[in-house]
Enzyme design. Structure first.
Site, PDB file in Angstrom:
ATOM      1  N   ASP A 408       0.848  -1.194   0.000  1.00 33.49           N
ATOM      2  CA  ASP A 408       0.000   0.000   0.000  1.00 33.49           C
ATOM      3  C   ASP A 408       0.885   1.247   0.000  1.00 33.49           C
ATOM      4  OD1 ASP A 408      -2.287   1.559   0.194  1.00 33.49           O
ATOM      5  OD2 ASP A 408      -2.331   1.438   2.386  1.00 33.49           O
ATOM      6  N   GLU A 411       2.461   4.834  -4.159  1.00 34.46           N
ATOM      7  CA  GLU A 411       2.419   5.735  -5.341  1.00 34.46           C
ATOM      8  C   GLU A 411       3.768   6.407  -5.584  1.00 34.46           C
ATOM      9  OE1 GLU A 411       0.070   5.644  -2.848  1.00 34.46           O
ATOM     10  OE2 GLU A 411      -1.086   4.313  -4.135  1.00 34.46           O
ATOM     11  N   ASP A 482      -8.982   3.583  -1.931  1.00 35.80           N
ATOM     12  CA  ASP A 482      -9.924   4.075  -0.919  1.00 35.80           C
ATOM     13  C   ASP A 482     -11.205   4.639  -1.519  1.00 35.80           C
ATOM     14  OD1 ASP A 482      -7.944   3.299   0.752  1.00 35.80           O
ATOM     15  OD2 ASP A 482      -7.224   5.313   1.206  1.00 35.80           O
TER      16      ASP A 482
END
Ligand code: GLC
Length: 767
Positions: A408, A411, A482
């Site tokens: 997670d 990015e 999300d």
């Protein structure tokens, strides 16, 4: 009139000596690479170079253009450096736009922009580039042209008329249809131009953007802030062939372990203690709900330090806990973020500093930003040595018995402002920048995680990633990040997962029930119905949101939730067969109708139905209070899964769908495998299998292997061909590599059930 340039040929690459030279490489008969060297070093992160065979091609001077031809594509290059691609029948697929771009006139001026900004409006428009494009590729747009792919972008199935950005973006606020970029950058466009399919893949990791007919109805364009213009024109007789060719270029989702297709439960907050996790697992058992994995979010760690465990909250023995859960049929998946806590006493940080594994400021200090652990350093995953280090680190989790790793915040996300573009990261062994390596950061992290799990367990790795680049499908399953507990996000799931599938990502899912915000019983119910065929089946929610385990709302939510989880397990052999096929063809499991019926104009932007493989159509309810809907059925005859009513295709039918009903239709004369009623995938008996016929004849190829490791690559698999004709059933095993073969095969026809047993001579005989 300019003259045609000279050209030179080197193997499969032809270089045309324009003022700015242009290289065309013949990758396969259906894939041509168009490349212009602007001096950017490095090689592709997405493209696989496996088994490329020499491809025949011809090149002919046609006077005003060169004509380059392969068995499947024709390319014209003229004196002005315009490139046009046609299919083998002469239909234009991709053609350089001859005019000049005319940026949208928004009718504002600086004073008005400032005025509007005072209330928080940006008049620049959604999806407009934040940086000026350094180069652009502008293609002519036909009145009848549709666009698909682009990975996880929000909005609808057909991307025509919208603009998007490729820059991996952690965006927790409710994601709307006009948001230009989400977590993944997958710059592949699948087009249908006047009904003729093609693909365009732009392989430049720098920030880039697409405008797909928003600025003009005459052209669409791609532009990037830096890098080399480097794109692939992909042909194929059908959209399916284009997807197959694109995944030949960038790789395919490998065959997963079978249990990954089971239900998984998660919530940010469970993992603070063993007792909480145990209580959740117990809840599934008590309520007779299937469950294959529980996910541990960041709280299992010691102060959010990756590759540590807060053992005190796990009765000082997480290994034992993980083992006991596994004995109960439930695997543990644990989260790992890239940020390494800046703590001189912490081993992982110490190693990273010692070996120079972290990204640096231009002045040479380790670059620090903040994520969950507070101040953190970021591994420089572009380097092989860093990936190997990270791969080795995963042993911490695999040794404890953890069955999957969830990546997670890759990015990479950062809490104290964006990571500046000039922070030093590596591109392979070359020094590079964050600006270039941002979009491939998660890709490299996923690759490292995949390598680590594979080396330590010998099993097919289970890696889930939030961010990705084109080609990450080779290493990881993805979820869409999300989302929120709101109906528009349930609606968005369908086009979003369908476009991910067309972009090579077959193993996908959303947070069922919604991650942020508070769910409602009705939303949760409709979500589990609509998501029941999403390959990754995981309910996940944020800390502090209303609980959304299947039982918390009591009845009827619990019973309906149970009904669909049980249904999912019946379909696991079908989903697994689809994955076995996908690993060879790249064709996604969950797919938009347009992939199967590309010439039907009704399905070219159909957003509330999808298909599972070729034969199952699903039309969920994705609106509150709705108990009836129109379902469009494409060509053919369709059988209502629940009551076997037959419907002719190419019409809309009205379907009743009370809260407990997911409308599903099976194509007439389809044979489907039908798994056993179990609560954990591994409980399924190895010795028997059932098939169900919808219609009066049909045939089906069923794949079988051990469902866990790589032995299938050495031939340890079986293939069963089941054929039903005029009530006669025949079974043939065409490859015999895996033991045990089914001892018993049952085929359910409309009016009878036929059972076969395996005989000593390797055949099947009727009982
Ligand atoms: C991010 C993830 C989410 C996770 C949370 C805490 O928001 O997208 O799934 O629960 O971080 O780790």
């Amino acid at each position: 009139m300019p003259k045609l340039p000279n050209y030179t040929t080197n193997g499969q690459t032809i270089t045309f000596a324009y003022e700015q030279p242009l290289q065309i490489s013949i990758v396969t008969p259906a894939i041509l690479r168009v490349f212009s060297d602007h001096g950017e070093p490095g090689s592709s992160y997405a493209v696989t170079s496996d088994n490329r065979q020499k491809t025949d091609f011809t090149i002919v001077d046609q006077g005003d253009h060169y004509e380059l031809q392969t068995a499947q594509l024709v390319l014209h290059l003229d004196a002005e450096r315009y490139v046009d691609a046609y299919d083998a029948h002469g239909h234009v697929l991709v053609s350089d736009y001859r005019g000049k771009r005319t940026p949208l006139d928004r009718g504002t001026d600086k004073a008005h922009e400032d005025l509007a900004a005072a209330e928080g409006h940006t008049l620049a428009g959604d999806g407009e580039p934040t940086n000026q494009g350094y180069y652009e590729v502008v293609k002519a747009l036909a009145p009848a042209e549709h666009f698909y792919g682009l990975g996880d972008k929000t909005g609808y199935l057909d991307k025509r008329g919208y603009a998007y950005k490729n820059w991996n973006n952690d965006h927790p606020a409710p994601q709307t249809e006009v948001l230009p970029n989400l977590y993944k950058s997958i710059p592949v466009l699948l087009g249908l131009k006047n009904g003729h399919p093609y693909g365009l893949f732009f392989d430049d990791p720098y920030e880039s953007q697409f405008d797909l007919g928003k600025e003009s109805d005459q052209y669409y364009y791609y532009s990037a802030v830096a890098g080399n213009p480097d794109y692939y024109i992909i042909g194929g007789d059908t959209l399916k062939n284009v997807v197959t060719n694109y995944t030949d270029l960038t790789g395919r989702t490998p065959l997963p372990q079978k249990w990954l297709l089971g239900y998984q439960q998660s919530r940010w907050g469970y993992s603070t203690s063993q007792d909480k996790v145990q209580a959740i697992v117990d809840g599934f058992k008590q309520h007779d709900l299937p469950l294959d994995a529980v996910h541990l979010d960041i709280d299992y760690m010691d102060g959010y330090r990756v590759f540590t465990w807060n053992t005190a909250s796990y009765h000082n023995d997480p290994r034992r806990f993980v083992k006991e859960l596994k004995q109960d049929g439930v695997k543990v998946v644990a989260i790992i973020d890239p940020g390494v806590k800046q703590d001189p006493a912490y081993q992982v940080y110490k190693e990273g500093i010692q070996h120079n594994y972290f990204a640096k400021n231009p002045d040479g200090d380790v670059y620090i930003n903040e994520v969950w652990p507070g101040k953190s350093a970021f591994p420089d995953f572009g380097r092989q040595a860093v990936r190997q280090w990270w791969a080795n680190k995963t042993a911490f989790l695999t040794d404890l018995g953890v069955a999957g790793i969830w990546n997670d915040m890759n990015e990479p996300a950062s809490f104290k402002g964006a990571i500046p573009g000039n922070v030093a990261f590596s591109d392979g062994e070359q020094p590079s920048t964050h600006q270039k390596m941002h979009n491939v950061y998660a890709h490299n992290m996923a690759q490292a995680t995949f390598m680590g799990i594979k080396a330590h367990t010998g099993k097919r790795p289970y890696v889930i990633t939030r961010a990705a680049y084109a080609g990450t499908q080779k290493y990881a399953t993805v979820w869409t990040g999300d989302n929120h507990s709101m109906w528009p996000h349930l609606q968005m799931m369908i086009p979003q997962l369908c476009n991910l599938g067309l972009s090579g990502f077959s193993f996908t899912g959303t947070d069922i029930g919604g991650f942020g915000s508070d769910t409602t019983p009705e939303l949760l119910t409709r979500w589990i119905e609509a998501a029941i065929f999403s390959p990754l089946l995981r309910n996940h929610a944020a800390l502090g949101t209303r609980s959304q385990e299947p039982w918390v709302f009591g009845e009827p939510t619990l019973s309906i939730y149970r009904k669909y989880l049980k249904l999912r397990y019946r379909f696991i052999p079908y989903l697994y067969d689809l994955f076995a096929n996908e690993a060879k063809t790249g064709l996604p499991v969950m797919r938009p109708l347009v992939l199967n019926y590309e010439n039907d104009p009704r399905v070219q932007d159909l957003n509330d139905e999808f298909m599972v493989g070729d034969d199952l159509l699903v039309a969920p309810i994705v609106q509150p209070s709705q108990t009836k809907r129109l379902v469009y059925l494409p060509a053919g005859t369709w059988i209502d899964f629940w009551n076997h009513t037959e419907y002719a295709g190419q019409q809309d039918i009205v379907v009743n769908a009370p809260l407990d009903k997911l409308p599903m239709f099976v194509k007439q004369n389809t044979l489907l495998p039908w798994g056993p009623a179990v609560n954990h995938v591994d409980e399924a008996p190895l010795a028997s299998m059932t098939f169900k016929l919808f219609g009066d004849h049909g045939s089906y190829q069923h794949y079988q292997d051990n469902g866990t490791d790589f032995k299938y690559q050495d031939g340890e698999w079986n293939n069963y061909l089941i054929t039903v004709n005029h009530g006669d059933v025949a079974i043939k095993v065409t490859h015999y590599g895996y033991e045990p073969v089914y001892q018993q095969i049952t085929v359910e026809l409309i009016d009878k059930v036929v059972t076969f047993t395996h005989t000593a001579d390797g055949c099947y005989s009727k009982k």
